[in-house]
Design a protein around this motif. Structure first.
Motif, PDB file in Angstrom:
ATOM      1  N   ALA A 171       0.823  -1.213   0.000  1.00 40.56           N
ATOM      2  CA  ALA A 171       0.000   0.000   0.000  1.00 40.56           C
ATOM      3  C   ALA A 171       0.856   1.262   0.000  1.00 40.56           C
ATOM      4  O   ALA A 171       0.386   2.338  -0.334  1.00 40.56           O
ATOM      5  N   GLU A 172       2.123   1.109   0.367  1.00 45.31           N
ATOM      6  CA  GLU A 172       2.989   2.290   0.432  1.00 45.31           C
ATOM      7  C   GLU A 172       3.883   2.445  -0.788  1.00 45.31           C
ATOM      8  O   GLU A 172       4.757   3.304  -0.823  1.00 45.31           O
ATOM      9  N   THR A 209      -1.420   2.517  -6.096  1.00 52.40           N
ATOM     10  CA  THR A 209      -0.513   1.740  -5.256  1.00 52.40           C
ATOM     11  C   THR A 209      -0.581   0.277  -5.670  1.00 52.40           C
ATOM     12  O   THR A 209      -1.513  -0.144  -6.347  1.00 52.40           O
ATOM     13  N   GLN A 267      -1.033  -2.092  -3.727  1.00 52.77           N
ATOM     14  CA  GLN A 267      -2.166  -2.709  -3.037  1.00 52.77           C
ATOM     15  C   GLN A 267      -3.414  -2.605  -3.909  1.00 52.77           C
ATOM     16  O   GLN A 267      -4.175  -3.566  -4.033  1.00 52.77           O
ATOM     17  N   ASN A 268      -3.588  -1.466  -4.537  1.00 56.61           N
ATOM     18  CA  ASN A 268      -4.701  -1.297  -5.483  1.00 56.61           C
ATOM     19  C   ASN A 268      -4.665  -2.388  -6.539  1.00 56.61           C
ATOM     20  O   ASN A 268      -5.674  -3.025  -6.831  1.00 56.61           O
TER      21      ASN A 268
END
Lengths: 139, 139
Positions: free
Chosen positions: A73-74, A122, A124-125
């Motif tokens: 996510a980062e 990101t 995570q996306n």
DNA sequence: CGGCGCGTGAAACTCTCGGTGAAGAGCGAC
DNA sequence: GTCGCTCTTCACCGAGAGTTTCACGCGCCG
């Protein structure tokens, strides 16, 4: 304006690492390379650049390999692309004093637009997107 | 991802033609080239491509030269860039079947973002911007 | 018809990208 | 300690695109 293959490879590698992030295990360069049809010797150079920007980290020796340095996510697509290219959107015009100021403004708008979009994606996306697509099969 | 010099030259040429659009006179290649420090022989090739896309038109013979084919408000930066490059944002990944679908989606977002921004900048906008900047001096 | 300036294609040159290979260095196992 | 595994680093090459220049043909206007 063509995005280099290198950026694509970098994005694929990070995505692959993100997928295997939960395992906590280091992933060998060769495995990553084979998983995506990328020349291993070339991928190495990319991973080293990614490491220099603290996007991935490496472990040596047996059971060694590469890991993400942060949670998915980062890490944004923008981070990865900038790591490989410097500025994502570049043009000789911006460092040319002959360039009319109106155009300079236009180039900067384009740059900003690309940066904003890339920084908003990101890994995570991307993982979520992939999973939700998988679930579709069950419906 | 580096924009080619060619696109820059093309944009400058069209901007220059837009500035002189009101005169209604055809502009010689050499004049345009000199006005921006562009190799004239190279600019010719660019202008021919622009002509093929009906962005500019040409007049031969004495008093000949180039003119915009439409009013500046109807010419976008996107038109000019696409004329020189085909798709503005391109990547080998989009025509590679090995490319993970998540990434493909990301590349398409970037492409769409660039296209939208470039299509939203007309040369009339650029002219206005230049003029309003000039006026600043009088305040 | 003669000159001016566009039209076109090709040669040459530069430079980056994509890819390869080999030698070096740290880590773990035995 | 030594051996094997894997990352690290560096040097190099071939292909191709992008940039530039040159030469010559063609159309228009006076």
């Amino acid at each position: 304006m063509k995005l280099s293959v290198k950026s694509d490879y970098a994005a694929r590698a990070v995505l692959e690492l993100a997928r295997r992030y939960a395992s906590g295990k280091a992933q060998r360069v060769e495995d990553l390379a084979e998983a995506q049809g990328v020349p291993a010797n070339y991928l190495v150079q990319i991973l080293i650049e990614l490491k220099a920007q603290r996007i991935v980290k490496s472990v040596r020796g047996k059971e060694g390999g590469y890991l993400l340095a942060k949670i998915p996510a980062e890490i944004t697509l923008g981070d990865v692309l900038r790591c490989v290219h410097g500025e994502i959107f570049d043009t000789a015009a911006l460092s040319d004093s002959n360039c009319p100021p109106e155009l300079r403004g236009a180039w900067e708008k384009l740059r900003q637009s690309v940066n904003a979009t890339a920084d908003n994606i990101t890994f995570q996306n991307l993982l979520d997107e992939g999973e939700s697509k998988e679930k579709m099969y069950y419906i």
